[in-house]
Enzyme design. Sequence first.
Site, mmCIF file in Angstrom:
data_model
loop_
_atom_site.group_PDB
_atom_site.id
_atom_site.type_symbol
_atom_site.label_atom_id
_atom_site.label_comp_id
_atom_site.label_asym_id
_atom_site.label_seq_id
_atom_site.Cartn_x
_atom_site.Cartn_y
_atom_site.Cartn_z
ATOM 1 N N GLU A 216 -38.046 -62.680 -77.723
ATOM 2 C CA GLU A 216 -37.971 -61.977 -79.004
ATOM 3 C C GLU A 216 -37.746 -63.036 -80.079
ATOM 4 O OE1 GLU A 216 -38.624 -58.906 -79.512
ATOM 5 O OE2 GLU A 216 -38.762 -58.266 -77.438
ATOM 6 N N CYS A 251 -34.717 -61.311 -88.015
ATOM 7 C CA CYS A 251 -36.042 -61.703 -87.521
ATOM 8 C C CYS A 251 -37.156 -60.871 -88.130
ATOM 9 C CB CYS A 251 -36.079 -61.603 -85.997
ATOM 10 S SG CYS A 251 -35.654 -59.963 -85.362
#
Length: 482
Positions: A216, A251
Amino acid sequence: MAKVFEAADATNLMTELRRSFDAGVTRGYEWRVSQLKKLLVICDNHEPEIVSALHDDLGKPELESSVYEVALLRNSIKLALKQLKNWMAPDKAKTSLTTFPASAEIVSEPLGVVLVISAWNYPFLLSIDPVIGAISAGNAVVLKPSELAPSSSSLLAKLLEQYLDPSAVRVVEGAVTETTLLLEQKWDKIFYTGSSRIGRIIMMAAAKHLTPVVLELGGKSPVVIDSDTNLKITVKRIIAGKWGCNNGQACISPDYILTTKEYAPKVIDAMKQELEAFYGKNPMESKDMSRIVNSNHFDRLSKILEEKEVSDKIVYGGQKNRDNLKIAPTILLDVPLDSLIMSEEIFGPLLPILTLNNLEECFDVIRSRPKPLAAYLFTQNQKLKERFAMTVSAGGIVVNDIAVHLSLPTLPFGGVGESGMGSYHGKFSFDAFSHKKAVLYKSFIGDAAIRYPPYSRGKLRLLKALVNSNLVEVFKVLLGLS
């Protein structure tokens, strides 16, 4: 003084967890439910401590900590508890003439002993959410929290040791040395959240053991603003998704805006007005904004901002205070495409706006860069919405909002290309830590001689018809018509 984690400790840890897994400790429904319920108790009984740790590490406002970390975790756990029996149940699979008579199913089995390496920006959410998936799927798990959020790491270690089964769930604190020692072990899966630079290191270590990975990562998530939009709401949602989510240290945070030269001034004016409404005339004093995680990241962001031909592009903000690790919300207009701010993920409170002659150019700009973790579009034009969703390659697409797809467990969350591989959330988390095992149950009835030697032209024709599931041809062969 804390005991130093050494190579022997990593080996012994793996041996103990492997022994528990092989003994079947984690496989049963009851064990999985008991551990999930204990995670829920942690959320319910220790929220003030979690909020305090997040404030120590990141200066997070209570609302961001309670809603974006604890509440989201609580929802994740409750969903897993509600759906676990369904997730664990085998899925029936169709059979064919080739295998008749038979039945088939897909069994979700735990992978074994897995490693979760989490990030500092959402240290509780990004630590425990993958652990929920690992436990739900019946694995033994080691969590390695980020050393850059030390208060959160320490609290995670304390709480998980206090509540969860130590024979199957462990926390290892530390930094590069500890992570390196853990990566030398043979895991059944590694789940990593963080930067693409470290992601490459994780993948190289995993390759030595052919260990599958979920990465991720992040990337430069674009925001495209069409002039056919509700500008006031658009700007509010961008601010909430940029500065209201850990001050840009996320993110899926907006990394740059694309809009037309004609419309950009309106966007900037609206953004200035709403930023002042949200954070006051001096945002550096606002209690509603997180600080930069540490001095290294502060210096990295300062370097980006002070680069030649970038600093003079600031149209709002730019104030910095290294002592308090604070950088004000900063908007820049038409920075050079080869500058640092457009070459690497910002991960902070800086937001460049790039202007286009027409919005059509946005597709070429996005396509020319590595695939991002998220891409955002604000428009009321239905055809543009459909084209954006179909042609822009990103981990996820959101139209007319920022980051909200993260909270929807029915959607997979993950990257593509350099923004990551694999996905999780909801059942996708369960699947990420499961092996989908094919199981075929065949009867002894109806054993056909045609599959065994000696072979003949007739057997060949009949087997080809069966493999192709061509009933007409099967009957022709049997009746001697083919």
